[in-house]
Scaffold this motif. Structure first.
Motif, PDB file in Angstrom:
ATOM      1  N   MET A   1     -10.764  73.364  76.539  1.00  0.00           N
ATOM      2  CA  MET A   1     -10.864  72.666  75.270  1.00  0.00           C
ATOM      3  C   MET A   1      -9.449  72.459  74.739  1.00  0.00           C
ATOM      4  SD  MET A   1     -12.702  73.789  71.700  1.00  0.00           S
ATOM      5  CE  MET A   1     -11.975  75.399  71.625  1.00  0.00           C
ATOM      6  N   ASN A   2      -9.126  71.245  74.363  1.00  0.00           N
ATOM      7  CA  ASN A   2      -7.850  70.906  73.758  1.00  0.00           C
ATOM      8  C   ASN A   2      -8.101  70.423  72.350  1.00  0.00           C
ATOM      9  OD1 ASN A   2      -6.432  71.382  76.172  1.00  0.00           O
ATOM     10  ND2 ASN A   2      -7.034  69.380  76.926  1.00  0.00           N
ATOM     11  N   GLU A   3      -7.334  70.949  71.402  1.00  0.00           N
ATOM     12  CA  GLU A   3      -7.507  70.535  70.013  1.00  0.00           C
ATOM     13  C   GLU A   3      -6.150  70.270  69.390  1.00  0.00           C
ATOM     14  OE1 GLU A   3      -9.947  71.780  66.018  1.00  0.00           O
ATOM     15  OE2 GLU A   3      -9.838  73.172  67.663  1.00  0.00           O
ATOM     16  N   ASN A  16     -14.990  68.871  77.773  1.00  0.00           N
ATOM     17  CA  ASN A  16     -15.984  68.477  78.781  1.00  0.00           C
ATOM     18  C   ASN A  16     -16.333  66.993  78.716  1.00  0.00           C
ATOM     19  OD1 ASN A  16     -16.175  71.134  79.727  1.00  0.00           O
ATOM     20  ND2 ASN A  16     -17.693  71.635  78.179  1.00  0.00           N
ATOM     21  N   GLY A  17     -15.332  66.135  78.593  1.00  0.00           N
ATOM     22  CA  GLY A  17     -15.566  64.695  78.565  1.00  0.00           C
ATOM     23  C   GLY A  17     -16.034  64.144  77.232  1.00  0.00           C
ATOM     24  N   ARG A  47      -7.061  55.424  74.848  1.00  0.00           N
ATOM     25  CA  ARG A  47      -7.294  54.497  75.956  1.00  0.00           C
ATOM     26  C   ARG A  47      -7.800  55.292  77.146  1.00  0.00           C
ATOM     27  NH1 ARG A  47      -2.572  52.137  73.674  1.00  0.00           N
ATOM     28  NH2 ARG A  47      -3.036  50.059  72.895  1.00  0.00           N
ATOM     29  N   GLY A  48      -8.645  54.662  77.945  1.00  0.00           N
ATOM     30  CA  GLY A  48      -9.197  55.324  79.113  1.00  0.00           C
ATOM     31  C   GLY A  48     -10.314  54.500  79.710  1.00  0.00           C
ATOM     32  N   GLY A  49     -11.437  55.124  79.974  1.00  0.00           N
ATOM     33  CA  GLY A  49     -12.544  54.401  80.580  1.00  0.00           C
ATOM     34  C   GLY A  49     -13.870  55.099  80.342  1.00  0.00           C
ATOM     35  N   GLY A  50     -14.926  54.328  80.431  1.00  0.00           N
ATOM     36  CA  GLY A  50     -16.271  54.851  80.274  1.00  0.00           C
ATOM     37  C   GLY A  50     -16.594  55.328  78.878  1.00  0.00           C
ATOM     38  N   PHE A  51     -15.931  54.775  77.866  1.00  0.00           N
ATOM     39  CA  PHE A  51     -16.159  55.217  76.497  1.00  0.00           C
ATOM     40  C   PHE A  51     -17.550  54.815  76.018  1.00  0.00           C
ATOM     41  CE2 PHE A  51     -11.417  55.124  75.063  1.00  0.00           C
ATOM     42  CZ  PHE A  51     -11.158  56.211  75.868  1.00  0.00           C
ATOM     43  N   VAL A  52     -18.237  55.775  75.443  1.00  0.00           N
ATOM     44  CA  VAL A  52     -19.556  55.566  74.854  1.00  0.00           C
ATOM     45  C   VAL A  52     -19.534  56.223  73.480  1.00  0.00           C
ATOM     46  CG1 VAL A  52     -22.025  56.055  75.047  1.00  0.00           C
ATOM     47  CG2 VAL A  52     -20.681  55.584  77.102  1.00  0.00           C
ATOM     48  N   GLU A  66     -17.800  59.847  74.188  1.00  0.00           N
ATOM     49  CA  GLU A  66     -17.538  60.479  75.471  1.00  0.00           C
ATOM     50  C   GLU A  66     -16.821  59.486  76.364  1.00  0.00           C
ATOM     51  OE1 GLU A  66     -21.227  61.860  77.057  1.00  0.00           O
ATOM     52  OE2 GLU A  66     -21.972  59.865  77.485  1.00  0.00           O
ATOM     53  N   GLY A  67     -16.126  60.001  77.365  1.00  0.00           N
ATOM     54  CA  GLY A  67     -15.379  59.170  78.278  1.00  0.00           C
ATOM     55  C   GLY A  67     -14.140  59.896  78.766  1.00  0.00           C
ATOM     56  N   LYS A  68     -13.359  59.213  79.580  1.00  0.00           N
ATOM     57  CA  LYS A  68     -12.132  59.781  80.143  1.00  0.00           C
ATOM     58  C   LYS A  68     -10.928  59.188  79.417  1.00  0.00           C
ATOM     59  CE  LYS A  68      -9.508  60.326  84.342  1.00  0.00           C
ATOM     60  NZ  LYS A  68      -9.403  60.003  85.765  1.00  0.00           N
ATOM     61  N   ILE A  69     -10.085  60.043  78.856  1.00  0.00           N
ATOM     62  CA  ILE A  69      -8.879  59.595  78.150  1.00  0.00           C
ATOM     63  C   ILE A  69      -7.707  59.563  79.119  1.00  0.00           C
ATOM     64  CG2 ILE A  69      -7.217  60.145  76.336  1.00  0.00           C
ATOM     65  CD1 ILE A  69      -9.442  61.539  74.842  1.00  0.00           C
TER      66      ILE A  69
END
Length: 89
Positions: A1-3, A16-17, A47-52, A66-69
């Protein structure tokens, strides 16, 4: 977990995404590759991909997706420019 916590009154967490943010004033742009969030004192661009988009609550300032940053950046808050001024820029 990053905060990441900011003295400007918001926080950002990636776990976890899933992406969680507080202190969000508005969602300026959102698609499957980019999210632009207006905060009280700055603008956060993801920015990234698969953002929902999972949830956004403007009254409480909560935002989740959710998605990949692949990149995250903060920018100074820009003053809103009127439509006519943008035409003649």
């Amino acid at each position: 977990m990053n905060e990441i916590k900011n003295a400007g009154g918001h926080s950002f967490r990636y776990e976890n995404g899933k992406i969680y943010a507080t202190g969000v004033v508005s969602v300026e742009e959102f698609d499957d590759k980019e999210a632009v969030l207006r905060l009280a004192d700055s603008v956060l661009t993801l920015r990234g991909g698969g953002f929902v988009l999972l949830e956004t609550e403007v009254k409480s300032g909560l935002f989740s997706m959710e998605g990949k940053i692949t990149s995250l950046s903060y920018h100074a808050k820009e003053a809103k420019i009127g439509f006519v001024k943008r035409l003649f820029k």
